[in-house]
Design a protein around this motif. Structure first.
Motif, PDB file in Angstrom:
ATOM      1  N   ALA A  74       0.823  -1.209   0.000  1.00 42.89           N
ATOM      2  CA  ALA A  74       0.000   0.000   0.000  1.00 42.89           C
ATOM      3  C   ALA A  74       0.857   1.260   0.000  1.00 42.89           C
ATOM      4  N   SER A  75       2.020   1.198   0.693  1.00 45.54           N
ATOM      5  CA  SER A  75       2.893   2.373   0.761  1.00 45.54           C
ATOM      6  C   SER A  75       3.797   2.499  -0.451  1.00 45.54           C
ATOM      7  N   GLY A  76       3.850   1.478  -1.281  1.00 47.92           N
ATOM      8  CA  GLY A  76       4.675   1.526  -2.475  1.00 47.92           C
ATOM      9  C   GLY A  76       6.087   1.020  -2.275  1.00 47.92           C
ATOM     10  N   LYS A  77       6.426   0.525  -1.076  1.00 50.40           N
ATOM     11  CA  LYS A  77       7.775   0.007  -0.839  1.00 50.40           C
ATOM     12  C   LYS A  77       8.011  -1.303  -1.586  1.00 50.40           C
ATOM     13  N   VAL A  78       6.949  -2.078  -1.757  1.00 48.15           N
ATOM     14  CA  VAL A  78       7.047  -3.360  -2.463  1.00 48.15           C
ATOM     15  C   VAL A  78       6.098  -3.321  -3.648  1.00 48.15           C
ATOM     16  N   LYS A  79       6.588  -3.702  -4.816  1.00 45.23           N
ATOM     17  CA  LYS A  79       5.763  -3.730  -6.012  1.00 45.23           C
ATOM     18  C   LYS A  79       5.194  -5.135  -6.207  1.00 45.23           C
ATOM     19  N   LYS A  80       3.963  -5.178  -6.661  1.00 45.91           N
ATOM     20  CA  LYS A  80       3.317  -6.468  -6.876  1.00 45.91           C
ATOM     21  C   LYS A  80       4.031  -7.295  -7.932  1.00 45.91           C
ATOM     22  N   ARG A  81       4.765  -6.615  -8.803  1.00 40.22           N
ATOM     23  CA  ARG A  81       5.437  -7.326  -9.886  1.00 40.22           C
ATOM     24  C   ARG A  81       6.481  -8.311  -9.350  1.00 40.22           C
ATOM     25  N   GLY A  82       7.046  -8.027  -8.188  1.00 36.31           N
ATOM     26  CA  GLY A  82       8.073  -8.908  -7.629  1.00 36.31           C
ATOM     27  C   GLY A  82       7.521  -9.972  -6.706  1.00 36.31           C
ATOM     28  N   LEU A  83       6.201 -10.076  -6.552  1.00 32.67           N
ATOM     29  CA  LEU A  83       5.595 -11.056  -5.660  1.00 32.67           C
ATOM     30  C   LEU A  83       5.113 -12.274  -6.438  1.00 32.67           C
ATOM     31  N   THR A  84       5.038 -13.382  -5.758  1.00 29.80           N
ATOM     32  CA  THR A  84       4.432 -14.573  -6.350  1.00 29.80           C
ATOM     33  C   THR A  84       2.909 -14.423  -6.312  1.00 29.80           C
ATOM     34  N   PRO A  85       2.195 -15.140  -7.156  1.00 31.39           N
ATOM     35  CA  PRO A  85       0.723 -15.050  -7.115  1.00 31.39           C
ATOM     36  C   PRO A  85       0.145 -15.412  -5.754  1.00 31.39           C
ATOM     37  N   LEU A  86       0.772 -16.358  -5.047  1.00 33.14           N
ATOM     38  CA  LEU A  86       0.269 -16.750  -3.729  1.00 33.14           C
ATOM     39  C   LEU A  86       0.466 -15.624  -2.717  1.00 33.14           C
ATOM     40  N   GLU A  87       1.637 -14.992  -2.734  1.00 33.21           N
ATOM     41  CA  GLU A  87       1.881 -13.880  -1.814  1.00 33.21           C
ATOM     42  C   GLU A  87       0.934 -12.717  -2.094  1.00 33.21           C
ATOM     43  N   GLU A  88       0.694 -12.445  -3.363  1.00 34.01           N
ATOM     44  CA  GLU A  88      -0.219 -11.353  -3.717  1.00 34.01           C
ATOM     45  C   GLU A  88      -1.646 -11.669  -3.251  1.00 34.01           C
ATOM     46  N   ARG A  89      -2.056 -12.913  -3.409  1.00 37.32           N
ATOM     47  CA  ARG A  89      -3.409 -13.288  -2.989  1.00 37.32           C
ATOM     48  C   ARG A  89      -3.549 -13.228  -1.479  1.00 37.32           C
ATOM     49  N   TYR A  90      -2.548 -13.732  -0.738  1.00 36.39           N
ATOM     50  CA  TYR A  90      -2.621 -13.696   0.720  1.00 36.39           C
ATOM     51  C   TYR A  90      -2.549 -12.260   1.253  1.00 36.39           C
ATOM     52  N   ALA A  91      -1.748 -11.409   0.607  1.00 36.36           N
ATOM     53  CA  ALA A  91      -1.670 -10.019   1.036  1.00 36.36           C
ATOM     54  C   ALA A  91      -3.006  -9.301   0.849  1.00 36.36           C
ATOM     55  N   HIS A  92      -3.743  -9.696  -0.181  1.00 38.66           N
ATOM     56  CA  HIS A  92      -5.064  -9.119  -0.399  1.00 38.66           C
ATOM     57  C   HIS A  92      -6.087  -9.700   0.585  1.00 38.66           C
ATOM     58  N   PHE A 104      -5.261 -22.910  13.159  1.00 36.59           N
ATOM     59  CA  PHE A 104      -5.224 -22.439  11.780  1.00 36.59           C
ATOM     60  C   PHE A 104      -4.815 -23.583  10.855  1.00 36.59           C
ATOM     61  N   THR A 105      -4.594 -23.280   9.578  1.00 38.46           N
ATOM     62  CA  THR A 105      -4.315 -24.326   8.594  1.00 38.46           C
ATOM     63  C   THR A 105      -3.170 -23.929   7.672  1.00 38.46           C
ATOM     64  N   TYR A 106      -2.542 -24.930   7.099  1.00 38.21           N
ATOM     65  CA  TYR A 106      -1.666 -24.802   5.935  1.00 38.21           C
ATOM     66  C   TYR A 106      -2.276 -25.666   4.842  1.00 38.21           C
ATOM     67  N   VAL A 107      -2.451 -25.088   3.669  1.00 40.93           N
ATOM     68  CA  VAL A 107      -3.091 -25.804   2.562  1.00 40.93           C
ATOM     69  C   VAL A 107      -2.034 -26.279   1.577  1.00 40.93           C
ATOM     70  N   ASP A 108      -2.491 -26.945   0.519  1.00 41.42           N
ATOM     71  CA  ASP A 108      -1.572 -27.567  -0.429  1.00 41.42           C
ATOM     72  C   ASP A 108      -0.717 -26.538  -1.167  1.00 41.42           C
ATOM     73  N   ALA A 109      -1.239 -25.331  -1.356  1.00 40.78           N
ATOM     74  CA  ALA A 109      -0.486 -24.300  -2.081  1.00 40.78           C
ATOM     75  C   ALA A 109       0.630 -23.696  -1.247  1.00 40.78           C
ATOM     76  N   ASP A 110       0.582 -23.881   0.075  1.00 40.03           N
ATOM     77  CA  ASP A 110       1.607 -23.300   0.946  1.00 40.03           C
ATOM     78  C   ASP A 110       2.906 -24.089   0.851  1.00 40.03           C
ATOM     79  N   ALA A 111       3.987 -23.411   1.248  1.00 37.33           N
ATOM     80  CA  ALA A 111       5.315 -24.046   1.215  1.00 37.33           C
ATOM     81  C   ALA A 111       5.613 -24.782   2.513  1.00 37.33           C
ATOM     82  N   PHE A 112       4.625 -24.902   3.398  1.00 40.20           N
ATOM     83  CA  PHE A 112       4.839 -25.551   4.692  1.00 40.20           C
ATOM     84  C   PHE A 112       5.089 -27.039   4.498  1.00 40.20           C
ATOM     85  N   GLU A 113       6.033 -27.567   5.267  1.00 38.84           N
ATOM     86  CA  GLU A 113       6.349 -28.988   5.252  1.00 38.84           C
ATOM     87  C   GLU A 113       6.496 -29.476   6.678  1.00 38.84           C
ATOM     88  N   ASP A 114       5.790 -30.514   6.996  1.00 35.10           N
ATOM     89  CA  ASP A 114       5.865 -31.107   8.324  1.00 35.10           C
ATOM     90  C   ASP A 114       7.062 -32.049   8.382  1.00 35.10           C
TER      91      ASP A 114
END
Length: 386
Positions: A74-92, A104-114
């Motif tokens: 929102a402040s313009g420090k980070v441009k959406k062009r440098g984000l992954t689609p997942l990061e952009e979606r979660y930020a929104h 809470f949960t971690y879904v299949d699209a997340d990079a979490f690994e048990d």
């Protein structure tokens, strides 16, 4: 309700389920309780939450991460062009979330690994540490990705809780306030779904509590608040958590169940028809002719027998020489089928009830004998007329 350690269910309890319903209908209810203090006198705090399949629920760590990312965008420090689609979606999505949740949960699209997916503990201790070799193997598997160790594709989902870990010794608190804990994430349930409708849960759904009978109330009843045997999680600081996993999926509509059953039966019939077609193409659908003359009416007999054993012989090293005598008007195309010899067999003495060898001797052969015969009806009738 006080339970001993052996009364709890193991968290490594993996159960496989098979469902015909769409996996999107899956709903899991998590009921979790914890004690405010470490002593047995502390009261229990009960929490519960429902989770849908692949429902993204942000925990405190992810909430802080994506909240800060949304502010930087929102402040313009980070441009959406440098984000992954997942990061952009979660930020929104984080803009509509008030705070991170303790469950809470971690879904299949997340990079979490048990890490429990890669390390097989050899003890039941929750504090077991992997060996150096296991640690290096885990690093290799993490670089390759968690879906590479299995050949069959699947989708993952984790139900996680933030719990009190070890005590933070760098913070000094008053005795009345109690110690300060370092919060940590613990996986309460790992769900793995395969394309064929198979669902693996670690641990599986909690068993239903037993039905108790009260004669004074005129029948069976389940007392309120009795959840059955729980799963138990104990952290390094000694904090104890108990939780239950319940299947909260709504029953499917009768018409949907009937349609799914009809679809499965149709698939099975198509598979059966295809198998029969392949068999006919391979074997053929014509009978083998009995004789070279197609106008000759004949009967065909195929005999399979076995010469098993021989009893009551005094001598050792016995063999059988047999000769088959067939009736008139019957023939075989292979003369050696009518006679033959068995192998030489050594005599063995049978044991009686006490285990001692008796005088009853037996020689075993297990010799198969195959014979094909046919009878000509017309030739037999013609011979009688003449």
């Amino acid at each position: 309700m006080s339970l001993e350690a052996q009364d709890y269910l193991p968290m490594t309890r993996t159960i496989r389920y098979r469902t015909e319903d769409p996996i999107q209908n899956l709903r899991i209810k998590l009921v979790m309780r914890s004690q405010e203090g470490n002593d047995t006198e502390s009261r229990w705090i009960m929490k519960e939450r429902h989770f849908a399949w692949q429902e993204k629920v942000f925990g405190p760590t992810e909430y802080d991460k994506y909240k800060a990312l949304a502010a930087e965008i929102a402040s313009g420090k980070v441009k959406k062009r440098g984000l992954t689609p997942l990061e952009e979606r979660y930020a929104h999505s984080i803009e509509h979330v008030a705070a991170g949740e303790a469950m809470f949960t971690y879904v299949d699209a997340d990079a979490f690994e048990d890490t429990t997916e890669f390390v097989n503990n050899v003890t039941t201790s929750p504090f077991e540490k992997p060996t150096p070799l296991a640690g290096r193997m885990m690093e290799v598997q993490e670089k390759r990705g968690r879906h590479t160790e299995l050949s069959e594709p699947f989708k993952m989902m984790y139900i996680v809780a933030q719990v009190k870990g070890r005590i933070d010794v760098t913070v000094r608190n008053d005795e009345k306030e109690g110690p300060t804990y370092i919060m940590q994430e613990e996986v309460l349930c790992a769900i793995r779904v395969y394309p064929d409708g198979t669902v693996d849960m670690t641990p599986g759904f909690s068993p239903k509590p037993p039905i108790k009978v009260d004669p004074m109330k005129g029948g069976t009843y389940k007392p309120t608040g009795d959840q059955g045997v729980p799963y138990r999680l104990e952290t390094e600081s000694g904090c104890v958590y108990e939780y239950w996993l319940e299947n909260a999926t709504e029953p499917a509509d009768a018409s949907e169940v009937a349609a799914a059953h009809a679809k499965e039966m149709r698939f099975q019939q198509e598979l059966f028809d295809k198998t029969q077609e392949l068999r006919r193409n391979f074997v053929g659908d014509e009978f083998e002719p009995y004789t070279d003359s197609p106008d000759l009416d004949s009967k065909k007999v195929m005999i399979n027998c076995e010469l098993v054993s021989a009893h009551g012989f005094d001598m050792d090293h016995i063999y059988i020489q047999y000769l088959l005598d067939i009736p008139e008007n019957w023939a075989t195309g292979d003369a050696p089928q009518l006679w033959g010899n068995s192998q030489v067999s050594r005599v063995r003495h049978l044991k009686d009830a006490s285990g001692k060898a008796s005088m009853d001797a037996v020689a075993h052969f297990a010799l198969p004998v195959e014979l094909t015969l046919w009878e000509s009806i017309k030739e037999e009738a013609a011979g009688k007329e003449n």
